[in-house]
Design a protein around this motif. Structure first.
Motif, PDB file in Angstrom:
ATOM      1  N   LEU A  46       0.848  -1.202   0.000  1.00 34.07           N
ATOM      2  CA  LEU A  46       0.000   0.000   0.000  1.00 34.07           C
ATOM      3  C   LEU A  46       0.885   1.253   0.000  1.00 34.07           C
ATOM      4  CD1 LEU A  46      -2.816  -0.878   2.594  1.00 34.07           C
ATOM      5  CD2 LEU A  46      -2.718  -1.367   0.147  1.00 34.07           C
ATOM      6  N   ARG A  47       1.848   1.280  -0.892  1.00 33.21           N
ATOM      7  CA  ARG A  47       2.767   2.423  -0.926  1.00 33.21           C
ATOM      8  C   ARG A  47       2.479   3.341  -2.088  1.00 33.21           C
ATOM      9  NH1 ARG A  47       8.303  -0.857   0.221  1.00 33.21           N
ATOM     10  NH2 ARG A  47       7.340  -2.041   1.897  1.00 33.21           N
ATOM     11  N   THR A  48       1.546   2.924  -2.898  1.00 27.63           N
ATOM     12  CA  THR A  48       1.185   3.757  -4.050  1.00 27.63           C
ATOM     13  C   THR A  48      -0.338   3.894  -4.084  1.00 27.63           C
ATOM     14  OG1 THR A  48       0.921   1.856  -5.511  1.00 27.63           O
ATOM     15  CG2 THR A  48       3.125   2.820  -5.405  1.00 27.63           C
ATOM     16  N   PHE A 130       5.190 -15.118  11.179  1.00 21.99           N
ATOM     17  CA  PHE A 130       5.595 -13.716  11.181  1.00 21.99           C
ATOM     18  C   PHE A 130       6.424 -13.379   9.948  1.00 21.99           C
ATOM     19  CE2 PHE A 130       5.506 -15.215  15.622  1.00 21.99           C
ATOM     20  CZ  PHE A 130       4.606 -14.322  16.180  1.00 21.99           C
ATOM     21  N   LYS A 131       6.399 -12.083   9.597  1.00 21.04           N
ATOM     22  CA  LYS A 131       7.391 -11.541   8.671  1.00 21.04           C
ATOM     23  C   LYS A 131       8.550 -11.059   9.557  1.00 21.04           C
ATOM     24  CE  LYS A 131       7.950  -7.386   5.795  1.00 21.04           C
ATOM     25  NZ  LYS A 131       7.353  -6.604   4.706  1.00 21.04           N
ATOM     26  N   LEU A 132       9.781 -11.453   9.268  1.00 20.28           N
ATOM     27  CA  LEU A 132      10.924 -10.848   9.967  1.00 20.28           C
ATOM     28  C   LEU A 132      11.342  -9.647   9.144  1.00 20.28           C
ATOM     29  CD1 LEU A 132      13.152 -10.949  12.225  1.00 20.28           C
ATOM     30  CD2 LEU A 132      14.574 -12.097  10.513  1.00 20.28           C
ATOM     31  N   PHE A 133      11.238  -8.460   9.727  1.00 26.29           N
ATOM     32  CA  PHE A 133      11.522  -7.235   8.984  1.00 26.29           C
ATOM     33  C   PHE A 133      12.205  -6.218   9.873  1.00 26.29           C
ATOM     34  CE2 PHE A 133      10.506  -2.977   7.471  1.00 26.29           C
ATOM     35  CZ  PHE A 133      10.975  -3.049   6.164  1.00 26.29           C
ATOM     36  N   PRO A 134      13.204  -5.521   9.378  1.00 26.68           N
ATOM     37  CA  PRO A 134      13.924  -5.740   8.120  1.00 26.68           C
ATOM     38  C   PRO A 134      14.948  -6.857   8.308  1.00 26.68           C
ATOM     39  CG  PRO A 134      14.751  -3.763   9.246  1.00 26.68           C
ATOM     40  CD  PRO A 134      13.713  -4.361  10.146  1.00 26.68           C
ATOM     41  N   PRO A 158      11.338 -14.019   6.228  1.00 23.76           N
ATOM     42  CA  PRO A 158      12.268 -12.895   6.284  1.00 23.76           C
ATOM     43  C   PRO A 158      12.131 -12.028   5.026  1.00 23.76           C
ATOM     44  CG  PRO A 158      13.416 -15.005   6.571  1.00 23.76           C
ATOM     45  CD  PRO A 158      12.028 -15.319   6.126  1.00 23.76           C
ATOM     46  N   THR A 159      12.104 -10.726   5.237  1.00 26.43           N
ATOM     47  CA  THR A 159      11.957  -9.774   4.127  1.00 26.43           C
ATOM     48  C   THR A 159      12.736  -8.511   4.472  1.00 26.43           C
ATOM     49  OG1 THR A 159       9.712 -10.604   3.772  1.00 26.43           O
ATOM     50  CG2 THR A 159      10.278  -8.550   2.690  1.00 26.43           C
ATOM     51  N   GLY A 160      13.369  -7.942   3.441  1.00 28.32           N
ATOM     52  CA  GLY A 160      14.175  -6.727   3.672  1.00 28.32           C
ATOM     53  C   GLY A 160      15.635  -7.094   3.544  1.00 28.32           C
ATOM     54  N   GLY A 161      16.189  -6.840   2.352  1.00 26.05           N
ATOM     55  CA  GLY A 161      17.595  -7.164   2.123  1.00 26.05           C
ATOM     56  C   GLY A 161      17.817  -8.561   1.557  1.00 26.05           C
ATOM     57  N   ILE A 162      16.735  -9.240   1.173  1.00 22.19           N
ATOM     58  CA  ILE A 162      16.880 -10.580   0.598  1.00 22.19           C
ATOM     59  C   ILE A 162      16.967 -10.440  -0.928  1.00 22.19           C
ATOM     60  CG2 ILE A 162      15.945 -12.928   0.510  1.00 22.19           C
ATOM     61  CD1 ILE A 162      16.182 -12.119   3.383  1.00 22.19           C
ATOM     62  N   GLY A 180      10.562 -12.912   1.413  1.00 26.44           N
ATOM     63  CA  GLY A 180       9.916 -11.891   0.597  1.00 26.44           C
ATOM     64  C   GLY A 180      10.958 -10.937   0.051  1.00 26.44           C
ATOM     65  N   GLY A 181      10.645 -10.308  -1.081  1.00 28.84           N
ATOM     66  CA  GLY A 181      11.608  -9.333  -1.581  1.00 28.84           C
ATOM     67  C   GLY A 181      11.130  -8.634  -2.824  1.00 28.84           C
ATOM     68  N   SER A 182      11.707  -7.456  -3.029  1.00 25.99           N
ATOM     69  CA  SER A 182      11.306  -6.643  -4.183  1.00 25.99           C
ATOM     70  C   SER A 182      12.156  -6.940  -5.409  1.00 25.99           C
ATOM     71  CB  SER A 182      11.412  -5.157  -3.821  1.00 25.99           C
ATOM     72  OG  SER A 182      12.744  -4.845  -3.478  1.00 25.99           O
ATOM     73  N   TRP A 183      13.181  -7.818  -5.242  1.00 23.89           N
ATOM     74  CA  TRP A 183      14.069  -8.032  -6.392  1.00 23.89           C
ATOM     75  C   TRP A 183      13.372  -8.737  -7.553  1.00 23.89           C
ATOM     76  CZ3 TRP A 183      13.945 -12.084  -2.863  1.00 23.89           C
ATOM     77  CH2 TRP A 183      14.002 -13.372  -3.387  1.00 23.89           C
TER      78      TRP A 183
HETATM   79  C1  3PG Z   1       9.266  -4.735   2.379  1.00 25.60           C
HETATM   80  O1  3PG Z   1       8.488  -3.824   2.522  1.00 25.60           O
HETATM   81  O2  3PG Z   1       8.979  -5.875   2.703  1.00 25.60           O
HETATM   82  C2  3PG Z   1      10.633  -4.381   1.909  1.00 25.60           C
HETATM   83  O3  3PG Z   1      10.703  -3.084   1.460  1.00 25.60           O
HETATM   84  C3  3PG Z   1      11.170  -5.292   0.879  1.00 25.60           C
HETATM   85  O4  3PG Z   1      12.498  -5.219   1.078  1.00 25.60           O
HETATM   86  P1  3PG Z   1      13.518  -5.323  -0.143  1.00 25.60           P
HETATM   87  O5  3PG Z   1      13.213  -4.167  -1.038  1.00 25.60           O
HETATM   88  O6  3PG Z   1      14.874  -5.228   0.521  1.00 25.60           O
HETATM   89  O7  3PG Z   1      13.297  -6.650  -0.798  1.00 25.60           O
END
Ligand code: 3PG
Length: 210
Positions: A46-48, A130-134, A158-162, A180-183
């Motif tokens: 929900l960032r946009t 759970f989501k492990l974040f970041p 785990p999400t954030g930096g993957i 999870g990840g945005s890559w």
């Molecule tokens: C998220 O909101 O879960 C993160 O922004 C995704 O992290 P990433 O961009 O490092 O994959």
């Protein structure tokens, strides 16, 4: 009615693409691109302003896709994503209000945690997934190994930096079901409608899984 549990959501695919979409008209093509590559679960954040419309379009057009919402911060966000037809919600953090409301609605929520106290708070409210974040900043693989001692029943996404290069270090842990990840679907590729490249990254990532 939505009958999926948080465990079901985490088991759809070992990788949950985290997506920011600027144009809802790209949503269905994006979902097809991911599915062509082999992933049918999507976390639309929900960032946009286009996020809710994108969830609506995908859930209406592609019944096979498991489309959920990310960056769900408040109970208002939660009711909006339920109304839009999301199958699940993911939050970067945990508030008792959000966790209790999702439970009352019987709606699958993966609350974000980064500390033992947040895991304990979630478990108190009936959550084990759970989501492990970041993920990387919060201690990465080492933190997850440490959490497995006091919290053997807890499972993490785990999400954030993957990315493709470190996902297997996480996925081989017993308490990790998915990452999870945005890559998988970088915002620039979504914006320019480069769906073939997204299919390529998706298939390549799945191929690299150990
Ligand atoms: C998220 O909101 O879960 C993160 O922004 C995704 O992290 P990433 O961009 O490092 O994959």
């Amino acid at each position: 009615m939505n009958t999926l549990s948080p465990a079901d959501i985490m088991s759809v695919s070992p990788i949950i693409p985290v997506i920011a979409i600027d144009d809802a008209d790209h949503a269905v093509d994006l979902a097809h691109a991911l599915m062509d590559g082999g992933i049918k679960v999507l976390e639309i954040t929900l960032r946009t302003p286009a996020a809710l419309a994108s969830i609506k379009k995908i859930s209406a057009a592609i019944p096979d896709a498991v489309v959920g919402a990310g960056t769900v911060l408040t109970t208002d966000d939660l009711s909006n994503v339920i109304d839009a037809g999301a199958s699940f919600a993911i939050s970067p953090g945990s508030t008792p209000k959000l966790l209790k409301t999702a439970q009352a609605e019987k709606f699958p929520l993966l609350p974000g945690v980064a500390t033992a106290s947040e895991i304990m708070q979630g478990m108190d409210l009936g959550y084990n997934h759970f989501k492990l974040f970041p993920a990387v900043t919060a201690g990465g693989v080492g933190a997850l190994k440490s959490f497995s001692g006091p919290f053997p029943q807890a499972r993490f996404c785990p999400t954030g930096g993957i990315s493709m290069t470190n996902m297997n270090e996480f996925l081989t842990l017993e308490n990790v079901i998915c990452v999870g990840g945005s890559w998988i679907a970088p915002q620039a590729l979504v914006q320019t409608g480069n769906f073939a490249e997204i299919t390529h990254i998706t298939a390549k990532s799945l191929k690299e899984l150990k």
